[in-house]
Every structure is written in C-alpha cells, then in structure tokens.
Design a protein around this motif. Structure first.
Motif, PDB file in Angstrom:
ATOM      1  N   GLY A 309       0.804  -1.210   0.000  1.00 50.32           N
ATOM      2  CA  GLY A 309       0.000   0.000   0.000  1.00 50.32           C
ATOM      3  C   GLY A 309       0.837   1.259   0.000  1.00 50.32           C
ATOM      4  O   GLY A 309       2.054   1.235   0.227  1.00 50.32           O
ATOM      5  N   GLU A 310       0.160   2.347  -0.271  1.00 55.66           N
ATOM      6  CA  GLU A 310       0.759   3.675  -0.361  1.00 55.66           C
ATOM      7  C   GLU A 310       0.710   4.365   1.004  1.00 55.66           C
ATOM      8  O   GLU A 310       0.248   3.811   1.998  1.00 55.66           O
ATOM      9  N   HIS A 311       1.179   5.591   1.017  1.00 57.66           N
ATOM     10  CA  HIS A 311       1.057   6.458   2.182  1.00 57.66           C
ATOM     11  C   HIS A 311      -0.430   6.628   2.485  1.00 57.66           C
ATOM     12  O   HIS A 311      -1.206   7.020   1.608  1.00 57.66           O
ATOM     13  N   GLY A 312      -0.823   6.307   3.707  1.00 59.20           N
ATOM     14  CA  GLY A 312      -2.230   6.340   4.053  1.00 59.20           C
ATOM     15  C   GLY A 312      -2.937   5.024   3.844  1.00 59.20           C
ATOM     16  O   GLY A 312      -4.168   4.970   3.879  1.00 59.20           O
ATOM     17  N   PHE A 313      -2.185   3.938   3.658  1.00 53.83           N
ATOM     18  CA  PHE A 313      -2.795   2.639   3.357  1.00 53.83           C
ATOM     19  C   PHE A 313      -3.754   2.177   4.442  1.00 53.83           C
ATOM     20  O   PHE A 313      -4.693   1.417   4.184  1.00 53.83           O
ATOM     21  N   ASP A 314      -3.554   2.629   5.676  1.00 50.68           N
ATOM     22  CA  ASP A 314      -4.367   2.142   6.797  1.00 50.68           C
ATOM     23  C   ASP A 314      -5.676   2.905   6.960  1.00 50.68           C
ATOM     24  O   ASP A 314      -6.471   2.572   7.841  1.00 50.68           O
ATOM     25  N   HIS A 315      -5.916   3.914   6.128  1.00 45.79           N
ATOM     26  CA  HIS A 315      -7.139   4.698   6.306  1.00 45.79           C
ATOM     27  C   HIS A 315      -8.394   3.916   5.973  1.00 45.79           C
ATOM     28  O   HIS A 315      -9.491   4.312   6.361  1.00 45.79           O
ATOM     29  N   SER A 316      -8.255   2.804   5.265  1.00 49.05           N
ATOM     30  CA  SER A 316      -9.410   1.943   4.993  1.00 49.05           C
ATOM     31  C   SER A 316      -9.497   0.794   5.991  1.00 49.05           C
ATOM     32  O   SER A 316     -10.418  -0.024   5.918  1.00 49.05           O
ATOM     33  N   ALA A 317      -8.549   0.727   6.920  1.00 47.51           N
ATOM     34  CA  ALA A 317      -8.501  -0.377   7.879  1.00 47.51           C
ATOM     35  C   ALA A 317      -9.483  -0.155   9.017  1.00 47.51           C
ATOM     36  O   ALA A 317      -9.779   0.983   9.411  1.00 47.51           O
ATOM     37  N   LYS A 318      -9.976  -1.259   9.554  1.00 47.68           N
ATOM     38  CA  LYS A 318     -10.790  -1.262  10.758  1.00 47.68           C
ATOM     39  C   LYS A 318      -9.954  -1.808  11.905  1.00 47.68           C
ATOM     40  O   LYS A 318      -9.113  -2.686  11.705  1.00 47.68           O
ATOM     41  N   LEU A 319     -10.196  -1.302  13.096  1.00 48.18           N
ATOM     42  CA  LEU A 319      -9.413  -1.715  14.251  1.00 48.18           C
ATOM     43  C   LEU A 319      -9.397  -3.230  14.408  1.00 48.18           C
ATOM     44  O   LEU A 319      -8.372  -3.822  14.747  1.00 48.18           O
ATOM     45  N   HIS A 320     -10.536  -3.873  14.124  1.00 53.24           N
ATOM     46  CA  HIS A 320     -10.640  -5.315  14.321  1.00 53.24           C
ATOM     47  C   HIS A 320     -10.298  -6.121  13.070  1.00 53.24           C
ATOM     48  O   HIS A 320     -10.529  -7.333  13.062  1.00 53.24           O
ATOM     49  N   ASP A 321      -9.757  -5.469  12.037  1.00 49.98           N
ATOM     50  CA  ASP A 321      -9.172  -6.255  10.950  1.00 49.98           C
ATOM     51  C   ASP A 321      -8.086  -7.130  11.554  1.00 49.98           C
ATOM     52  O   ASP A 321      -7.292  -6.672  12.387  1.00 49.98           O
ATOM     53  N   ALA A 322      -8.023  -8.368  11.127  1.00 48.09           N
ATOM     54  CA  ALA A 322      -7.158  -9.342  11.791  1.00 48.09           C
ATOM     55  C   ALA A 322      -5.718  -8.862  11.904  1.00 48.09           C
ATOM     56  O   ALA A 322      -5.086  -8.973  12.965  1.00 48.09           O
ATOM     57  N   TRP A 323      -5.167  -8.320  10.820  1.00 48.42           N
ATOM     58  CA  TRP A 323      -3.750  -7.925  10.848  1.00 48.42           C
ATOM     59  C   TRP A 323      -3.493  -6.782  11.813  1.00 48.42           C
ATOM     60  O   TRP A 323      -2.491  -6.783  12.550  1.00 48.42           O
ATOM     61  N   LEU A 324      -4.409  -5.795  11.851  1.00 48.12           N
ATOM     62  CA  LEU A 324      -4.211  -4.628  12.698  1.00 48.12           C
ATOM     63  C   LEU A 324      -4.476  -4.964  14.161  1.00 48.12           C
ATOM     64  O   LEU A 324      -3.719  -4.561  15.055  1.00 48.12           O
ATOM     65  N   TRP A 325      -5.519  -5.702  14.406  1.00 51.23           N
ATOM     66  CA  TRP A 325      -5.880  -6.076  15.767  1.00 51.23           C
ATOM     67  C   TRP A 325      -4.756  -6.886  16.413  1.00 51.23           C
ATOM     68  O   TRP A 325      -4.373  -6.633  17.562  1.00 51.23           O
ATOM     69  N   GLU A 326      -4.207  -7.817  15.655  1.00 48.24           N
ATOM     70  CA  GLU A 326      -3.136  -8.643  16.193  1.00 48.24           C
ATOM     71  C   GLU A 326      -1.874  -7.808  16.422  1.00 48.24           C
ATOM     72  O   GLU A 326      -1.196  -7.941  17.448  1.00 48.24           O
ATOM     73  N   ALA A 327      -1.580  -6.922  15.484  1.00 46.06           N
ATOM     74  CA  ALA A 327      -0.369  -6.109  15.595  1.00 46.06           C
ATOM     75  C   ALA A 327      -0.427  -5.164  16.789  1.00 46.06           C
ATOM     76  O   ALA A 327       0.602  -4.872  17.412  1.00 46.06           O
ATOM     77  N   ALA A 328      -1.611  -4.684  17.117  1.00 50.84           N
ATOM     78  CA  ALA A 328      -1.757  -3.652  18.140  1.00 50.84           C
ATOM     79  C   ALA A 328      -1.870  -4.190  19.556  1.00 50.84           C
ATOM     80  O   ALA A 328      -1.852  -3.402  20.518  1.00 50.84           O
ATOM     81  N   GLN A 329      -1.964  -5.486  19.733  1.00 55.17           N
ATOM     82  CA  GLN A 329      -2.260  -6.026  21.056  1.00 55.17           C
ATOM     83  C   GLN A 329      -1.210  -5.653  22.101  1.00 55.17           C
ATOM     84  O   GLN A 329      -1.546  -5.305  23.238  1.00 55.17           O
ATOM     85  N   ASP A 330       0.061  -5.714  21.759  1.00 51.56           N
ATOM     86  CA  ASP A 330       1.088  -5.415  22.761  1.00 51.56           C
ATOM     87  C   ASP A 330       0.999  -3.984  23.262  1.00 51.56           C
ATOM     88  O   ASP A 330       1.036  -3.733  24.477  1.00 51.56           O
ATOM     89  N   VAL A 331       0.898  -3.017  22.334  1.00 55.77           N
ATOM     90  CA  VAL A 331       0.868  -1.623  22.789  1.00 55.77           C
ATOM     91  C   VAL A 331      -0.451  -1.306  23.487  1.00 55.77           C
ATOM     92  O   VAL A 331      -0.479  -0.506  24.432  1.00 55.77           O
ATOM     93  N   ILE A 332      -1.541  -1.929  23.069  1.00 53.45           N
ATOM     94  CA  ILE A 332      -2.816  -1.708  23.749  1.00 53.45           C
ATOM     95  C   ILE A 332      -2.749  -2.228  25.186  1.00 53.45           C
ATOM     96  O   ILE A 332      -3.161  -1.545  26.129  1.00 53.45           O
ATOM     97  N   CYS A 333      -2.220  -3.417  25.343  1.00 53.33           N
ATOM     98  CA  CYS A 333      -2.105  -3.989  26.704  1.00 53.33           C
ATOM     99  C   CYS A 333      -1.189  -3.148  27.578  1.00 53.33           C
ATOM    100  O   CYS A 333      -1.507  -2.893  28.750  1.00 53.33           O
ATOM    101  N   SER A 334      -0.068  -2.708  27.030  1.00 52.18           N
ATOM    102  CA  SER A 334       0.850  -1.848  27.799  1.00 52.18           C
ATOM    103  C   SER A 334       0.191  -0.528  28.176  1.00 52.18           C
ATOM    104  O   SER A 334       0.385  -0.018  29.277  1.00 52.18           O
ATOM    105  N   TRP A 335      -0.557   0.016  27.259  1.00 52.22           N
ATOM    106  CA  TRP A 335      -1.241   1.291  27.474  1.00 52.22           C
ATOM    107  C   TRP A 335      -2.274   1.182  28.588  1.00 52.22           C
ATOM    108  O   TRP A 335      -2.384   2.086  29.434  1.00 52.22           O
ATOM    109  N   LEU A 336      -3.004   0.103  28.642  1.00 51.58           N
ATOM    110  CA  LEU A 336      -4.161   0.004  29.536  1.00 51.58           C
ATOM    111  C   LEU A 336      -3.867  -0.718  30.849  1.00 51.58           C
ATOM    112  O   LEU A 336      -4.670  -0.630  31.778  1.00 51.58           O
ATOM    113  N   GLU A 337      -2.770  -1.411  30.949  1.00 44.18           N
ATOM    114  CA  GLU A 337      -2.530  -2.246  32.133  1.00 44.18           C
ATOM    115  C   GLU A 337      -2.402  -1.419  33.404  1.00 44.18           C
ATOM    116  O   GLU A 337      -2.015  -0.271  33.385  1.00 44.18           O
TER     117      GLU A 337
END
Length: 337
Positions: A309-337
């Motif tokens: 994808g190009e610059h801005g490729f994630d603007h069509s992504a949804k938080l619960h898209d499998a790739w994004l949701w899985e990628a974000a788990q570590d920082v989300i857990c660190s943020w909220l713990e």
C-alpha cells in the motif's frame, strides 16, 4: 489513499464524538489550539450517573509533513484511532503546532513539549469544567500516536518521556530525515500527482517574508485550512526540500541519532505501521528504526508491520481487521494495564 483527497469538509468520521477546543499557548499574538475528543456515548451515560470516569489518553499528532494539516483535518485522521477511542473509552488529545516554513523545526518541538506540559497541568481541570466532572484523563495511561509527520512527533515524544508514556504508535513515520529522498533535490513521483513548479517553496517563503517586513509582525501558521497548503507540502516532498529544515548537527532532531546517544523508548513498546509502496515517506526509514532497536535495545517490544500500500494505506482499515488487531495487542495492553 491511492487517490489523494484534500476535502476537509466531510467531518462525518467525528459524528460519534464530542469535540472540545482550547488554546494551550500563544505565540506572537497567535493562539495555538488543541482538540480533545471523547465518544459521545460517554457523555450521555455519565450525565445520568454523575460518576467520574478516568479515561486513558491517546495523545495523537497530526500529519502533513510538518508543513500542512491541522488537528481535525479529516483526510489525515486515521479512522481506526477513533475506533480505538470508542473501544476503550479513551480521550484523544490532538494538538496543533506551528508549521514550516514560517516556523522552524525547533519551534515545532517546543510547541509539542509545551502542549505536553499544558496537558499535565490543565487538561484535568479543563475537562472537569466542560463535562461537569463526568470525565477525567488518566495521565498515567498515555499512548502516543500519529501518522507521517505525526508519527515523527509521536516517536520524538516517546524518546523524550519514556517514563510517563506507556507505549508508542507511529504510522509511516518520518524517521531518517537525512536520507537522500528528503535531501536530494531531484523530482520524485508522489502518488500520481502532477509535478509542481520547483520554485513553489521559494515563492511561498518570499511572500510570507515580505508580509513580515510590511507588517513588522511574525507570520505564525498552526492550523491552515487552505488546500494550497497541502499542495505546498506535496511540492516540498516532490523536490526533496524537507531536509533543508533540519540542521545536520542537531542530534535532538533525529530519532536514530537520539537512540545512538542513549535515548530509549517507553518499556511498553512501539508499534510502527508502513506501506511497502509509500511514495511520500519510504518504508526504508522504518526498517532502519527496527535495525537500530535490534542493535541497541533488543529487549524492547518493538513491532514493525509493513503491508502492501501507499502512504495512508491504513485509512481503509478497521481496528478489528485481523492484521491490525493482532499487531496492536502489545501496545494496547501496555497502554491500559
């Protein structure tokens, strides 16, 4: 973002949010503002119960090449950040800051630092007054976030405040500003946009300096609404002119050099997302950041996700898209713990 849209009139992505705006500093008589967003459903629920909720904070920096954009410029506001806010009842704090070329890169970093101090001194009181005590920011749970130039600022703040920020997200961030792509003044193809005149920046700079001479007042730009401003940014990218705003001997401007000098990221980790075909900020800079972390701080939970994808490729992504949701788990857990 294969087709660039500069239309900022569609604010529908913010329809589920209450937006509050206030000034956090004044420079040469120019007020620089910050926007605070929180899901509307929170205000409706807590008006009934009169209970105070401590909300985690997404400290989000807007993109625009440090030249254009503003905190609520919809085309540059990643929709999945809004989904993340709704998912975890988080407050988004999104500041404006002075922009190049009227300001310097040092001015910009001064502004985001001043905003950081304002947030810690005054945000709680501001929200208490504007929500009747229903919502408070939990400043012990801060996730920095941003795309492009905003990704650069997110990284910079993470390195500056590793003990107070839980985790860092940066999307197609500006990292290696000394790379030839940003300093070699040969014409690049940005998206499929037509080439702009090479003297666009020179003409713009001449105009605002003449204005300063006539008015004897400093020109300060922090939230431009004119689409021409974004075209100025793309022109600077096309012609490799961004690097000239970064003095080469100022280590504090360069994330890779800051790491070499001993700076470190928050222990909660870093998530970087980048498009493989990015023509605005090539992905090589993010790979270099990963290599630097592997070399100097291999215990850090650092995740680089590069996708087609190009610059801005994630603007069509949804938080619960499998790739994004899985990628974000570590920082989300660190943020909220």
């Amino acid at each position: 973002m294969e087709t660039v849209s500069l239309d900022s009139s569609d604010m529908s992505r913010f329809s589920d949010f209450t937006i509050l705006t206030t000034t956090y500093k004044t420079v040469h008589g120019h007020e620089i503002t910050t926007d605070i967003l929180y899901p509307t459903i929170l205000s409706q629920a807590f008006e009934k119960t009169q209970k105070t909720t401590n909300c985690p904070v997404i400290l989000r920096y807007h993109g625009g090449g440090l030249i254009s954009g503003y905190s609520l410029f919809a085309p540059f506001f990643n929709p999945w950040y809004l989904e993340l806010s709704k998912e975890y009842s988080a407050i988004i704090v999104s500041p404006n800051y002075r922009l190049l070329p009227e300001a310097t890169i040092f001015d910009i970093l001064e502004d985001v630092e001043d905003h950081w101090n304002w947030m810690h001194k005054f945000l709680s009181q501001f929200l208490n007054e504007h929500t009747n005590g229903a919502i408070q920011p939990d400043l012990n749970r801060i996730l920095t976030a941003g795309d492009s130039a905003g990704g650069y600022l997110s990284i910079q703040m993470g390195l500056s405040h590793p003990g107070q920020i839980r985790a860092v997200n940066a999307v197609y961030p500006l990292v290696d500003i000394k790379a030839p792509y940003f300093t070699d003044q040969t014409e690049k193809v940005i998206f499929s946009m037509p080439a702009t005149p090479r003297d666009t920046l020179a003409r713009h700079s001449r105009e605002f300096r003449e204005r300063e001479e006539v008015t004897n007042e400093k020109v300060v730009i922090s939230a431009p609404r004119d689409p021409e401003r974004t075209r100025l940014m793309f022109s600077i990218c096309q012609h490799g002119l961004l690097g000239q705003f970064f003095p080469g001997d100022a280590v504090e401007l360069y994330p890779l050099e800051r790491l070499d000098a001993g700076a470190r990221f928050p222990r909660g980790g870093v998530l970087v997302l980048h498009g493989r075909e990015d023509s605005v900020v090539p992905a090589e800079g993010s790979y270099m950041l990963k290599d630097k972390i592997d070399e100097l701080d291999s215990d850090l939970r650092f995740r680089l996700v590069v996708r087609n994808g190009e610059h801005g490729f994630d603007h069509s992504a949804k938080l619960h898209d499998a790739w994004l949701w899985e990628a974000a788990q570590d920082v989300i857990c660190s943020w909220l713990e």
